[in-house]
Motif scaffolding. Structure first.
Motif, mmCIF file in Angstrom:
data_model
loop_
_atom_site.group_PDB
_atom_site.id
_atom_site.type_symbol
_atom_site.label_atom_id
_atom_site.label_comp_id
_atom_site.label_asym_id
_atom_site.label_seq_id
_atom_site.Cartn_x
_atom_site.Cartn_y
_atom_site.Cartn_z
ATOM 1 N N LYS A 155 0.756 -1.006 0.164
ATOM 2 C CA LYS A 155 0.022 -0.156 -0.086
ATOM 3 C C LYS A 155 1.038 1.172 0.052
ATOM 4 N N ASP A 156 0.534 2.216 -0.672
ATOM 5 C CA ASP A 156 1.319 3.329 -0.774
ATOM 6 C C ASP A 156 0.377 4.785 -0.562
ATOM 7 N N ASN A 157 0.274 5.149 0.686
ATOM 8 C CA ASN A 157 -0.268 6.332 0.964
ATOM 9 C C ASN A 157 0.459 7.703 1.148
ATOM 10 N N ARG A 158 1.725 7.591 0.679
ATOM 11 C CA ARG A 158 2.468 8.816 1.069
ATOM 12 C C ARG A 158 2.032 9.882 0.390
ATOM 13 N N GLU A 159 2.109 11.140 0.842
ATOM 14 C CA GLU A 159 1.834 12.237 0.076
ATOM 15 C C GLU A 159 2.755 12.846 -0.863
ATOM 16 N N GLY A 160 2.459 13.706 -1.716
ATOM 17 C CA GLY A 160 3.027 14.725 -2.713
ATOM 18 C C GLY A 160 2.965 13.829 -3.958
ATOM 19 N N ILE A 161 4.026 14.157 -4.830
ATOM 20 C CA ILE A 161 3.982 13.478 -6.248
ATOM 21 C C ILE A 161 5.512 13.265 -6.510
ATOM 22 N N ASN A 162 5.605 12.284 -7.590
ATOM 23 C CA ASN A 162 6.870 11.773 -7.961
ATOM 24 C C ASN A 162 7.456 10.927 -6.873
ATOM 25 N N ASN A 163 6.618 10.064 -6.141
ATOM 26 C CA ASN A 163 7.361 9.456 -5.116
ATOM 27 C C ASN A 163 7.986 8.161 -5.778
ATOM 28 N N TYR A 164 9.253 7.784 -5.379
ATOM 29 C CA TYR A 164 9.795 6.783 -6.087
ATOM 30 C C TYR A 164 9.124 5.417 -5.459
ATOM 31 N N THR A 165 8.664 4.483 -6.254
ATOM 32 C CA THR A 165 8.095 2.958 -5.833
ATOM 33 C C THR A 165 9.024 2.152 -6.717
ATOM 34 N N PRO A 166 9.636 1.229 -5.943
ATOM 35 C CA PRO A 166 10.307 0.213 -6.912
ATOM 36 C C PRO A 166 9.307 -0.764 -7.487
ATOM 37 N N ASN A 185 20.060 3.400 -6.263
ATOM 38 C CA ASN A 185 20.269 4.373 -7.492
ATOM 39 C C ASN A 185 19.205 5.485 -7.181
ATOM 40 N N ALA A 186 18.271 5.400 -6.368
ATOM 41 C CA ALA A 186 17.166 6.567 -6.413
ATOM 42 C C ALA A 186 17.464 7.394 -4.884
ATOM 43 N N ILE A 187 18.539 6.969 -4.462
ATOM 44 C CA ILE A 187 18.951 7.557 -3.203
ATOM 45 C C ILE A 187 20.177 8.318 -3.420
ATOM 46 N N SER A 188 19.920 9.580 -2.672
ATOM 47 C CA SER A 188 21.261 10.788 -2.795
ATOM 48 C C SER A 188 22.437 10.027 -2.499
ATOM 49 N N PRO A 189 23.712 10.176 -3.233
ATOM 50 C CA PRO A 189 24.858 9.471 -2.769
ATOM 51 C C PRO A 189 25.601 9.691 -1.530
ATOM 52 N N ALA A 190 24.948 10.812 -1.014
ATOM 53 C CA ALA A 190 25.413 11.182 0.464
ATOM 54 C C ALA A 190 24.902 10.215 1.493
ATOM 55 N N ASP A 191 23.780 9.466 0.997
ATOM 56 C CA ASP A 191 22.953 8.758 2.178
ATOM 57 C C ASP A 191 23.042 7.144 1.626
ATOM 58 N N VAL A 192 23.828 6.840 0.657
ATOM 59 C CA VAL A 192 23.813 5.486 0.078
ATOM 60 C C VAL A 192 24.339 4.742 1.406
ATOM 61 N N GLU A 193 25.636 5.124 1.526
ATOM 62 C CA GLU A 193 26.344 4.166 2.479
ATOM 63 C C GLU A 193 25.508 3.798 3.685
ATOM 64 N N HIS A 194 25.146 4.871 4.647
ATOM 65 C CA HIS A 194 24.558 4.526 5.571
ATOM 66 C C HIS A 194 23.336 3.678 5.490
#
Length: 412
Positions: free
Chosen positions: A86-97, A108-117
């Motif tokens: 189920k996807d109830n997230r607000e906003g538009i252009n939400n990334y859904t695998p 690949n959809a995550i900012s490079p600064a956050d990929v590692e953690h």
């Protein structure tokens, strides 16, 4: 004959006995059937009530998830693939695998600064090192460049007999508003810390600024009675007068800032000859500088409706600033008429100029770009507050090493 009667009687008794036996058995069967039906009915009602509770619970859960704007996803560790339930997230252009998309693809959809953690935390739960997963990360749309913040929670819901995790269920939620609030709180804290630092530096600087002219006034006053030469006496008197003016300017700046902080907003509007006011500035400051001061006006006379004291203080602070930082070249005062009916007043100098990074902060209180130049760091802040109270705006155009033009746009 008697034997026949006895036989018939015996047969009748046996028949009646059999009928009673069958009747009792049928009655017992009916009783047992009713009892079974009652128990079955109770069980069915209980099951229906339980199903109804589950159905109502699922509906309530759906309402809660919708209200919280949360999505539910599942992850198969053996295939390392996602699917969203189920996807109830607000906003538009939400990334859904996409169904069956692998975890590595989703990174690949995550900012490079956050990929590692994010990768480390997710591998920890997949490999059983932790039972729970919680991460915040920036999601970036590769096509549009748009981004948003997301927060995810997950836990293990199925394991092999040896305890190895096989399935994970999780939730994701957009947290843009919270991140904006956090950023604004951090900015407010940093600004408060910077303001506190500047105020401390201001108080230390203020002691020096006030003590310098006071020392000159007291010292030269003590010398006056013992000086015999008229020329030396006149020189001492001039020094005392100059330092009196410096001290008064410092005190005026403090008083003006105190009035602004106290919320004083009264305006005494009157007609002012702008040409005359600018010429007064030149007449006042020309004796204090070695560079020529010029006046450039489009009209022989320009009358504007404004508060004379506040406008005078704005120009006084701008001219003071130009005189302080201009040791060669010239200082020019003037104005231009604006298309919207206002007037663009400016003070142009050929001084040291201001770096781009400092051109906004110089209008903040207690800010001094050069600690070796006398001043309280309040003049431009006072000028900005007065300009705003008069319905105008103030700013600077400058280039380091090429001079500055301070300007104020005022309504007529």
């Amino acid at each position: 004959m008697n034997a026949l009667v006895l036989y018939v009687h015996t047969e009748s008794t046996l028949t009646i006995t059999l009928l009673w036996g069958f009747g009792l058995l049928f009655l017992l069967f009916l009783i047992i059937s009713v009892f079974v039906q009652i128990r079955t009915g109770k069980r069915l009602r209980s099951e229906l009530e339980e199903l109804d509770k589950i159905r109502r619970g699922n509906l309530e859960n759906d309402f809660v998830l919708k209200a919280m704007k949360v999505s539910i996803w599942r992850f198969d560790i053996e295939t390392m693939s996602f699917y969203y339930e189920k996807d109830n997230r607000e906003g538009i252009n939400n990334y859904t695998p996409a169904p069956g998309e692998t975890f590595n693809d989703s990174l690949n959809a995550i900012s490079p600064a956050d990929v590692e953690h994010v990768n480390k935390a997710f591998m920890d739960i997949c490999e059983g090192r932790t039972d729970f997963y919680h991460q915040e990360y920036l999601v970036v749309n590769k096509l549009t460049g748009a981004s948003y913040w997301e927060e995810s929670y997950a836990t293990i819901v199925d394991r092999k007999p040896d305890g190895t995790p096989t399935k994970i269920v999780g939730t994701s939620q957009r947290i843009d508003e919270r991140k904006e609030l956090e950023a604004s709180l951090v900015a407010a804290r940093n600004k408060a810390e910077e303001s506190d630092r500047l105020k401390t530096a201001f108080l230390a600087n203020m002691g020096h600024e006030i003590r310098t002219p006071l020392n000159a006034i007291v010292g030269f006053s003590d010398l006056l009675p013992i000086v015999q030469s008229e020329e030396e006496r006149n020189q001492l008197i001039k020094e005392i007068q100059d330092n009196n003016k410096k001290l008064l300017r410092i005190i005026d700046g403090l008083v003006s800032m105190s009035k602004i902080e106290a919320g004083a907003k009264s305006l005494l509007m009157a007609k002012i000859d702008l040409n005359q006011l600018l010429q007064q500035m030149i007449d006042t400051y020309q004796p204090t500088t070695n560079v020529p001061m010029n006046l450039q006006c489009q009209l022989d006379q320009l009358l504007i409706q404004s508060d004379r004291d506040k406008l005078f203080e704005i120009l006084d602070n701008l001219v003071q600033n130009a005189v302080k930082f201009t040791t060669e070249g010239q200082i020019t005062l003037g104005y231009d008429m604006k298309d919207d009916g206002g007037v663009h007043i400016w003070v142009k100098d050929t001084g040291k100029g201001i770096a781009d990074i400092d051109q906004q902060r110089i209008f903040e209180r207690f800010v001094k770009l050069d600690e070796f130049v006398p001043g309280t760091g309040l003049g431009l802040s006072v000028a900005q507050s007065h300009a705003q109270s008069l319905g105008g705006t103030i700013g600077v155009d400058s280039k380091l090493g090429a001079g500055s033009t301070f300007w104020v746009d005022m309504p007529l």
